[in-house]
Write a protein that holds these residues in place. Structure first.
Motif, PDB file in Angstrom:
ATOM      1  N   ARG A  37       0.794  -1.226   0.000  1.00  0.00           N
ATOM      2  CA  ARG A  37       0.000   0.000   0.000  1.00  0.00           C
ATOM      3  C   ARG A  37       0.831   1.283   0.000  1.00  0.00           C
ATOM      4  O   ARG A  37       0.356   2.312  -0.435  1.00  0.00           O
ATOM      5  N   ARG A  38       2.042   1.227   0.496  1.00  0.00           N
ATOM      6  CA  ARG A  38       2.845   2.445   0.630  1.00  0.00           C
ATOM      7  C   ARG A  38       3.866   2.577  -0.500  1.00  0.00           C
ATOM      8  O   ARG A  38       4.424   1.589  -0.962  1.00  0.00           O
ATOM      9  N   ASP A  41       7.114   0.852   0.026  1.00  0.00           N
ATOM     10  CA  ASP A  41       7.034  -0.610  -0.097  1.00  0.00           C
ATOM     11  C   ASP A  41       6.968  -1.045  -1.562  1.00  0.00           C
ATOM     12  O   ASP A  41       7.564  -2.058  -1.942  1.00  0.00           O
ATOM     13  N   ALA A  71      -2.998   6.700   5.937  1.00  0.00           N
ATOM     14  CA  ALA A  71      -2.413   5.430   6.379  1.00  0.00           C
ATOM     15  C   ALA A  71      -3.286   4.778   7.442  1.00  0.00           C
ATOM     16  O   ALA A  71      -3.824   5.452   8.323  1.00  0.00           O
ATOM     17  N   ALA A  72      -3.419   3.476   7.346  1.00  0.00           N
ATOM     18  CA  ALA A  72      -4.249   2.709   8.281  1.00  0.00           C
ATOM     19  C   ALA A  72      -3.722   2.794   9.706  1.00  0.00           C
ATOM     20  O   ALA A  72      -4.489   2.647  10.663  1.00  0.00           O
ATOM     21  N   ASP A  73      -2.430   3.035   9.875  1.00  0.00           N
ATOM     22  CA  ASP A  73      -1.849   3.077  11.220  1.00  0.00           C
ATOM     23  C   ASP A  73      -1.938   4.458  11.869  1.00  0.00           C
ATOM     24  O   ASP A  73      -1.416   4.671  12.956  1.00  0.00           O
ATOM     25  N   GLY A  74      -2.591   5.400  11.190  1.00  0.00           N
ATOM     26  CA  GLY A  74      -2.760   6.731  11.757  1.00  0.00           C
ATOM     27  C   GLY A  74      -1.566   7.650  11.561  1.00  0.00           C
ATOM     28  O   GLY A  74      -1.593   8.793  12.009  1.00  0.00           O
ATOM     29  N   SER A  75      -0.528   7.187  10.900  1.00  0.00           N
ATOM     30  CA  SER A  75       0.650   8.025  10.662  1.00  0.00           C
ATOM     31  C   SER A  75       0.330   9.069   9.593  1.00  0.00           C
ATOM     32  O   SER A  75      -0.758   9.074   9.013  1.00  0.00           O
ATOM     33  N   TYR A  77       1.518   9.251   6.693  1.00  0.00           N
ATOM     34  CA  TYR A  77       1.677   8.711   5.346  1.00  0.00           C
ATOM     35  C   TYR A  77       0.337   8.504   4.660  1.00  0.00           C
ATOM     36  O   TYR A  77      -0.697   8.390   5.302  1.00  0.00           O
ATOM     37  N   GLU A  79      -1.597   6.001   1.697  1.00  0.00           N
ATOM     38  CA  GLU A  79      -1.504   4.651   1.150  1.00  0.00           C
ATOM     39  C   GLU A  79      -2.298   4.564  -0.145  1.00  0.00           C
ATOM     40  O   GLU A  79      -3.332   5.215  -0.293  1.00  0.00           O
TER      41      GLU A  79
END
Length: 149
Positions: A37-38, A41, A71-75, A77, A79
């Motif tokens: 997704r990133r 990556d 971003a799914a992790d809340g950062s 970034y 995606e």
């Protein structure tokens, strides 16, 4: 040299190749289907120049194949996520994979095979099937011009 656009071409193969016909685009979609997704990556997986990756991702977002999400992790970034239009390319990649496995490897050479996530068995070979259920051979298929869908 600028590439000629096939966007107005009456052939759906030509129009599709205009959008996803270079190998980087198909490999990006392959990786996205596998969960990448990133940007970093994709870049790491594909070992592609950042400017090429950026251009391909930007085009796929503009064409509705992918979308950018937080971003799914809340950062901070962003995606890249496949849209339904992007996910609908999976059979194309499976067909290429199956063709490659059949014709691009020497006997006994290591490669990869797409499998069902439930039982880890190889997928059945894609087949061309008529509306009435008959399996079709290449010589039993032709092109008819008319409204696309």
């Amino acid at each position: 040299m600028k590439r000629k656009s096939l966007q107005g071409n009456p052939c759906p193969v030509a129009r599709s190749l205009d959008l996803i016909g270079d190998w980087w685009s198909l490999l990006i979609i392959r990786d996205a289907l596998a969960g990448t997704r990133r940007f970093s990556d994709f870049q790491k997986s594909l070992d592609v120049a950042k400017n090429i990756l950026s251009a391909r991702l930007k085009n796929m977002v503009a064409e509705g194949v992918m979308r950018l999400e937080p971003a799914a992790d809340g950062s901070i970034y962003k995606e890249y996520v496949l849209t339904e239009k992007g996910k609908a390319l999976q059979p194309v990649l499976i067909a290429l994979s199956q063709w490659g496995n059949e014709f691009m490897y020497e006997p006994g050479e290591l490669g990869s095979v797409m499998v069902d996530t439930k039982d880890r068995q190889p997928l059945q070979k894609l087949q061309l099937v008529a509306v009435d259920g008959r399996s079709l051979k290449p010589e039993e298929i032709t092109t008819k011009f008319g409204v696309a869908h």
